[in-house]
Scaffold this active site. Structure first.
Site, PDB file in Angstrom:
ATOM      1  CB  THR A   1       8.232 -10.425  22.797  1.00 49.27           C
ATOM      2  OG1 THR A   1       8.235  -9.518  21.742  1.00 49.27           O
ATOM      3  CG2 THR A   1       9.577 -11.578  23.093  1.00 49.27           C
TER       4      THR A   1
ATOM      5  CB  SER B   1      11.741 -20.975  21.178  1.00 49.02           C
ATOM      6  OG  SER B   1      12.048 -20.484  19.518  1.00 49.02           O
TER       7      SER B   1
ATOM      8  CG  HIS C   1      18.294 -20.600  24.355  1.00 43.30           C
ATOM      9  ND1 HIS C   1      18.182 -20.941  22.950  1.00 43.30           N
ATOM     10  CD2 HIS C   1      17.559 -19.235  24.359  1.00 43.30           C
ATOM     11  CE1 HIS C   1      17.488 -20.254  22.378  1.00 43.30           C
ATOM     12  NE2 HIS C   1      17.037 -19.906  22.869  1.00 43.30           N
TER      13      HIS C   1
ATOM     14  CB  VAL D   1       3.914   4.847  28.696  1.00 39.90           C
ATOM     15  CG1 VAL D   1       4.308   5.961  28.088  1.00 39.90           C
ATOM     16  CG2 VAL D   1       3.144   3.767  29.522  1.00 39.90           C
TER      17      VAL D   1
ATOM     18  CE  LYS E   1      20.479 -18.509  20.967  1.00 37.61           C
ATOM     19  NZ  LYS E   1      19.664 -16.806  20.895  1.00 37.61           N
TER      20      LYS E   1
ATOM     21  CB  ILE F   1      15.270  -8.196  25.923  1.00 34.83           C
ATOM     22  CG1 ILE F   1      15.750  -6.700  26.881  1.00 34.83           C
ATOM     23  CG2 ILE F   1      15.570  -9.429  26.486  1.00 34.83           C
ATOM     24  CD1 ILE F   1      17.596  -6.530  27.258  1.00 34.83           C
ATOM     25  CD  GLU F   2      18.223  -9.825  19.000  1.00 31.56           C
ATOM     26  OE1 GLU F   2      17.757 -10.325  17.774  1.00 31.56           O
ATOM     27  OE2 GLU F   2      18.983  -9.243  19.305  1.00 31.56           O
TER      28      GLU F   2
ATOM     29  CB  CYS G   1     -11.313 -29.818  19.883  1.00 28.13           C
ATOM     30  SG  CYS G   1     -11.969 -29.037  21.524  1.00 28.13           S
TER      31      CYS G   1
ATOM     32  CB  CYS H   1     -13.892 -25.817  26.044  1.00 28.51           C
ATOM     33  SG  CYS H   1     -11.261 -25.171  26.412  1.00 28.51           S
TER      34      CYS H   1
END
Lengths: 420, 480
Positions: free
Chosen positions: B40, B45, B49, B171, B248, B334-335, B436, B441
């Protein structure tokens, strides 16, 4: 600040040929900035043959072709900076490059030739649907890995896009012991040269799926499966036409894009090909800055790159010598019906007796005229029984055809009328 | 015996670890992946915030606002790109103008500065705002962060202060044995007095190893476009539509690297690993973004990506000791706005929850600042040349698009935070992040990683361990 007459960005086929031409026309203060460890650019990873039929009348491999031009440059003692990257170009033609020995160096050049080549369109740019695991490479990456480093990206490989590098790599993978399961092409026709379809796919029984694209990549760590679908006329996958291939790599050959950011960033006019707009001297909208090779427009054959680069080399030499005349003519050139793009976009002077027009058509077409219409009048028609997008057309016209010396040229395809 | 085991090396786990390292504790962080910041925290984004949006009184509101206030200082200490460019939440219908007033009130209750800007002012602030835009809520404290470096540097700082990190440790079970816990991974077991669950989309699974729980996580996928950086800016702020029940909404924002991101979508998922992108969803994102900003240069697209938000059934962050075990602490669900909240969550978890079960004694050697990274592009020409003279590798460009030098790559490969894959390298240095997309690379980076790690080129992973970039050695040999 160091001052030079000519600075060339890129030491591949275009940059080398341009350097040799400018030298042979009397320019001695030339430097070439090349990012690779050796001269020759991308040719060095193209170990297949077929290069140089036009230039040397023999079939060379990429490295052999590169070597011949590198040698011409070395024989003339032209200064080359390898493993060096140009970080900026200013409108005053101050070029900054950086390397390990010299650090960051500014050079003021009387003329610049942009010959930085192109890069490959990639999975991110087209948003290939599905997972993003290991095993999705561009054809050029896969080519470098096997031809220079000796590593293969997969044992069961699917290829998206029928561009020439993809076709060449299909054969290369096969020779290297991998199984190429197929090539999908979103267009209803191949985007590669016919000879490559025959020699790289047909000869090895590799199927080509026209009007198909990858609709899903499946695999968490590594590619496990690739799903392809037939597409409709708007290139959207048609549900129900899915085919799934168990494979461990997806190789993309979906187009090349001029690596022209250094010029576009300083406001030099850019054409629809993403290369710079040029006149017949290959001069860009910034006087003294020239462009040639794949950074201008993507070529089919290196022979054509070399020819174009020589024009840029000559023009830059004339510019430095104060012998480039741009005033006499002012003609705009535009691609119309059926023509994808036309180069040059502008005709400006009379130093060369002919203009090399380069164009590609939008789709394969039969029995047409390439028609040059100047100020409303047809000045030239070239008949083509078959014309395909993967082949670049070069048509030279004498400047004397443009009598009024200004106005507009349109180039289009006109179907040949069927005779009774 | 460890004092604390933290499960999960995302932004939250990293900031918990960093806060634990302020005290004399024996701390171990476990992560199932081969890199920190790989789920995540790596695909979101990238927004700091302001905190106008969460319902007042919730943990989301509290930690968002606190985290936003801490962000500038934290980014300074950790050398993370951060810009407070402000956010605009845009109304495109008459009825939404009233909602802006409500949002402003909410902002005031949450302690977030905000102001309503009318159409004329909005057009001045964002010349490319859509014709439909009628007004917006402007929150000047909102901003953009580099999420990769925020997480990586927080973890590296923790490691520098004595924390241990074990990667590729998934785990499988946790047991309470007398006065401590035993954490079982696929091939090892670890003992610890305290366990902190910061396992993101798996946090409900981990929590349920200790006791029955009455909440669950539904991963919610968000898909995004990334555009290249180019001359001339087409948005100056983070531009949102009005928030809805689904989140959002699709935002358009520049990033700290001068790129632009457009997204996310919002789809509940069953699969906790699925970050696949899908054409129809992305087309929908494109359409929604076009309602906010006109003429988005989608031809500059260089990548699409997707991330999973750890959406909790409780609709609020879960940050508390488990019911039966005070020494087992859940930091779950925890979003969004998790990234901006993470510094505040880390501080709270240690100071308010760990402190209740362990005696915290100050680590006198704690250094809050990360060891500096060499950034040739930020130097003057003279400074840069002095650097290259001493360390020539900073003059050799590996990634031409993003101008990343060999020196920077070697530096991250030899720092305390492990860097084991092309993606790990990309997150830390931006090599391969440009137009690219590593076309040039990546093959070079692969050989550099192989040489520095003393492994064969065929064993260099692209992302996950075992997902190799070029897994087969040609039988004809060949050396670089």
């Amino acid at each position: 600040m160091r001052k030079v007459d000519l600075l060339i960005i890129g030491g591949g086929s275009a940059g080398l040929a341009a350097a040799v031409e400018a030298y042979d026309r009397g320019i001695r203060s030339i430097i070439i900035i090349e990012r690779g460890a050796e001269l020759g650019g991308i040719l060095n990873q193209c170990i297949h043959n077929g290069f140089g039929l036009g230039e040397f009348k023999e079939e060379l491999t990429g490295p052999e072709f590169a070597y011949r031009f590198a040698k011409q440059v070395q024989d003339r003692n032209i200064e080359c900076h390898l493993l060096s990257t140009v970080t900026s170009v200013t409108p005053n033609k101050v070029v900054t490059y950086v390397n390990e020995e010299e650090g960051s160096v500014e050079v003021e050049a009387k003329a610049i030739i942009m010959a930085a080549g192109c890069y490959e369109r990639n999975a991110g740019a087209i948003g290939v649907p599905g997972d993003r695991p290991a095993g999705v490479l561009t054809a050029g990456q896969a080519q470098l890995m096997i031809n220079k480093f000796g590593y293969l990206c997969g044992k069961r490989i699917f290829i998206l896009g029928s561009g020439d590098i993809g076709l060449i790599m299909a054969r290369r993978f096969t020779l290297e012991g991998a199984k190429v399961l197929g090539v999908a092409e979103i267009m209803p026709y191949s985007n590669g040269l016919n000879r490559n379809i025959v020699q790289c796919l047909n000869d090895y029984d590799i199927p080509l799926y026209l009007s198909h694209t990858v609709s899903q990549v499946i695999g968490k760590k590594h590619v496990e499966k690739v799903e392809i679908s037939q597409v409709d006329e708007k290139f959207r996958p048609i549900p129900g036409t899915e085919k799934v291939f168990d494979c461990d790599a997806l190789v993309l050959s979906i187009g090349l894009i001029p690596n022209n950011t250094l010029l576009s960033d300083i406001g030099i006019k850019v054409s629809g090909t993403k290369g710079a707009e040029v006149d017949q001297y290959l001069q860009t909208s910034l006087p003294g800055v020239f462009s040639c090779g794949n950074v201008l427009h993507v070529h089919d054959l290196v022979d054509n790159v070399v020819k174009e680069a020589r024009i840029a080399g000559e023009s830059a030499a004339r510019y430095i010598q104060g012998d480039l005349h741009v005033e006499e003519y002012d003609i705009s050139c535009a691609a119309k019906d059926g023509v994808g793009y036309i180069l040059p976009q502008h005709i400006s002077g009379s130093d060369y007796e002919k203009v090399d027009f380069k164009l590609r058509v939008r789709k394969p077409t039969q029995n047409v005229y390439i028609e040059f219409i100047y100020n409303g009048e047809t000045i030239k028609r070239v008949f083509k029984g078959v014309i395909i997008p993967s082949e670049m057309e070069v048509i030279s016209l004498p400047l004397s055809l443009f009598k009024e010396k200004k106005g507009a040229l349109e180039v289009k395809l006109t179907p040949k009328e069927v005779n009774q | 015996m460890k004092d604390v085991i933290v499960i999960g090396a995302g932004a939250v786990g990293a900031f918990i670890a960093r806060n634990l390292s302020r005290f004399n504790l024996n701390v171990l962080v476990l992560d199932k992946d081969n890199d920190v910041c790989n789920a995540t925290s790596c695909a979101n984004s990238a927004i700091s915030h302001s905190g106008y949006d969460p319902v007042p009184g919730t943990k989301k509101a509290k930690f968002n606002v606190l985290g936003n206030q801490m962000m500038e200082q934290v980014c300074k200490e950790l050398d993370v790109p951060y810009e407070q460019i402000g956010t605009l939440t845009v109304a495109t219908e008459e009825a939404q103008l009233k909602t802006l007033e409500e949002l402003k009130e909410r902002a005031t209750i949450n302690g977030v500065p905000s102001e309503i800007v009318d159409q004329a002012r909005l057009r001045e602030m964002e010349p490319n705002i859509s014709e439909e835009a009628l007004g917006a809520l402007y929150c000047p404290t909102g901003g953009i962060i580099n999420p990769f470096l925020l997480t990586c540097h927080a973890m590296e700082n923790a490691l520098d202060n004595g924390v241990e990190l074990a990667l590729n440790q998934e785990v499988k079970d946790i047991k309470k044995v007398s006065d401590h816990f035993v954490v079982y991974t696929q091939d090892k077991e670890y003992e610890s007095k305290v366990v902190i669950n910061a396992a993101g989309v798996y946090s409900d699974k981990i929590a349920a190893m200790i006791e029955p729980i009455d909440w669950f996580i539904t991963p919610r996928k968000g898909e995004y476009y990334v555009l290249d950086h180019f001359k001339g800016e087409f948005v100056n702020h983070v531009v949102f539509p009005l928030p809805s029940a689904k989140g959002k909404g699709v935002l358009v924002s520049k990033t700290t690297s001068g790129n632009y991101i457009i997204g996310p979508s919002s789809e509940p998922m069953d699969d906790r690993e699925c970050v696949a992108c899908d054409s129809l969803t992305l087309a929908n994102v494109k359409q929604q973004a076009s309602m906010l900003i006109k003429n988005i240069p989608f031809y500059q697209q260089i990548r699409v990506y997707a991330g999973l938000r750890a959406t909790p059934s409780t609709h609020d962050f879960i940050i508390e000791s488990s019911k039966s075990e005070p020494a087992f602490i859940n930091v779950a669900g925890i979003e969004s706005p998790g990234l901006v909240s993470s510094p505040a969550i880390g501080k709270y978890v240690v100071e308010e929850l760990v402190s209740k079960v362990l005696k915290l004694e100050e680590n006198k050697n704690y250094k809050k600042n990360i060891k500096p990274y060499t950034k040739p592009l930020d130097l003057s020409n003279e400074e840069r040349n002095a650097l290259i003279k001493e360390h020539p590798e900073f003059g050799r460009m590996v990634c031409q698009c993003e101008k990343v030098s060999l020196g920077e790559i070697l530096e991250v490969l030899h720092r305390k935070l492990p860097c084991n894959s092309l993606k790990a390298l990309k997150k830390r240095t931006r090599a391969g992040f440009g137009k690219c997309q590593g076309g040039f690379c990546q093959p070079i980076s692969v050989s550099i990683i192989a040489e520095e790690k003393e492994i064969d080129v065929s064993k260099v992973s692209y992302d996950k361990d075992g997902g190799y970039f070029a897994p087969y050695k040609s039988n004809k040999g060949g050396k670089r």
